[in-house]
Enzyme design. Sequence first.
Site, PDB file in Angstrom:
ATOM      1  N   HIS A 162       0.057  -2.122  -3.786  1.00 11.06           N
ATOM      2  CA  HIS A 162       1.175  -2.934  -3.306  1.00 11.06           C
ATOM      3  C   HIS A 162       1.634  -3.904  -4.396  1.00 11.06           C
ATOM      4  O   HIS A 162       0.857  -4.241  -5.300  1.00 11.06           O
ATOM      5  CB  HIS A 162       0.740  -3.784  -2.101  1.00 11.06           C
ATOM      6  CG  HIS A 162       0.471  -3.016  -0.848  1.00 11.06           C
ATOM      7  ND1 HIS A 162      -0.672  -3.199  -0.090  1.00 11.06           N
ATOM      8  CD2 HIS A 162       1.210  -2.078  -0.203  1.00 11.06           C
ATOM      9  CE1 HIS A 162      -0.622  -2.402   0.969  1.00 11.06           C
ATOM     10  NE2 HIS A 162       0.507  -1.711   0.927  1.00 11.06           N
ATOM     11  N   CYS A 249      -3.564  -9.509   2.387  1.00 11.38           N
ATOM     12  CA  CYS A 249      -3.423  -8.459   3.431  1.00 11.38           C
ATOM     13  C   CYS A 249      -4.120  -8.831   4.725  1.00 11.38           C
ATOM     14  O   CYS A 249      -3.802  -8.301   5.776  1.00 11.38           O
ATOM     15  CB  CYS A 249      -4.065  -7.142   2.991  1.00 11.38           C
ATOM     16  SG  CYS A 249      -3.545  -6.517   1.451  1.00 11.38           S
TER      17      CYS A 249
HETATM   18  N1  GLY Z   1      -6.767   0.494   2.938  1.00 12.00           N
HETATM   19  C1  GLY Z   1      -5.606  -0.291   3.017  1.00 12.00           C
HETATM   20  C2  GLY Z   1      -4.386   0.531   2.942  1.00 12.00           C
HETATM   21  O1  GLY Z   1      -4.435   1.597   2.340  1.00 12.00           O
HETATM   22  O2  GLY Z   1      -3.371   0.202   3.464  1.00 12.00           O
END
Ligand code: GLY
Length: 254
Positions: A162, A249
């Site tokens: 991300h 996250c």
């Molecule tokens: N394991 C977190 C994701 O891939 O979104």
Amino acid sequence: MNFTQAIVRRPGKSIVAGISLAGGKLPRYDKALEQHRCYVEALTTCGVKIRELDALEEYPDSTFVEDVAVLTPGCAIITNPGAVSRKAEVTSMQQILMNIFSALETIDSPGTLDGGDILQVGSHFFIGQSKRTNNDAAQQLITILEKYGMSGSTVTVNDFLHLKTGVTAINATTLVAGGEFIDHPAFQNFDIIPVSRDEIGAANCIVCNGRIIMPAGFPETRDKLKPYATDIIKVDISEFAKIDGGLTCLSLRF
Ligand code: GLY
């Protein structure tokens, strides 16, 4: 960045089946639970009221609540996560956010977007175009942001899961960044605190009410961040990192 509340979700036993780019060791549930408790404690120390949701065993990655919504001063936006196994995570978050936010928007197919790709700096939102977030969703998000008097722009993500895996905001003019984001044209007007290759995990930090929460194990970056906070709180998130999870996250902050 000032927050009064955060939403978190306890990891379930199914966390061992979370998506992992790296492969390698599986997270240990008991340790993940303890690390999650410490993470919640860190946010509480920052003066944030926590809404802790029950684990969703059917969704191994659902502890990473940030990916299923983007929270802004004007509205909450329910995302359409890029990984098929994560799409249904939005259902329960939508129910929760409906009771908190007066305006709810959605990202719709064929757009896919993970909240981990959204970096807010003031009223501007950088949108990572990654394997999870596509241009269709980015354009939908920009339209929504503009409707509420905010703005957005896209940034290509090549080397990270991300956008926020590689860059987070320390204040309105300063970012902490690693790898491809140290010299990225999108961030040329910012002061960059560079994170070395050995400390790449430290590019994902949370600034909260004057304090910085950062992942444990990165002393070089901790020293660089000291002038930017009244206090630096280290949290060990090694079990979450095994499935590509970072500090941001694990919560939705507002
Ligand atoms: N394991 C977190 C994701 O891939 O979104």
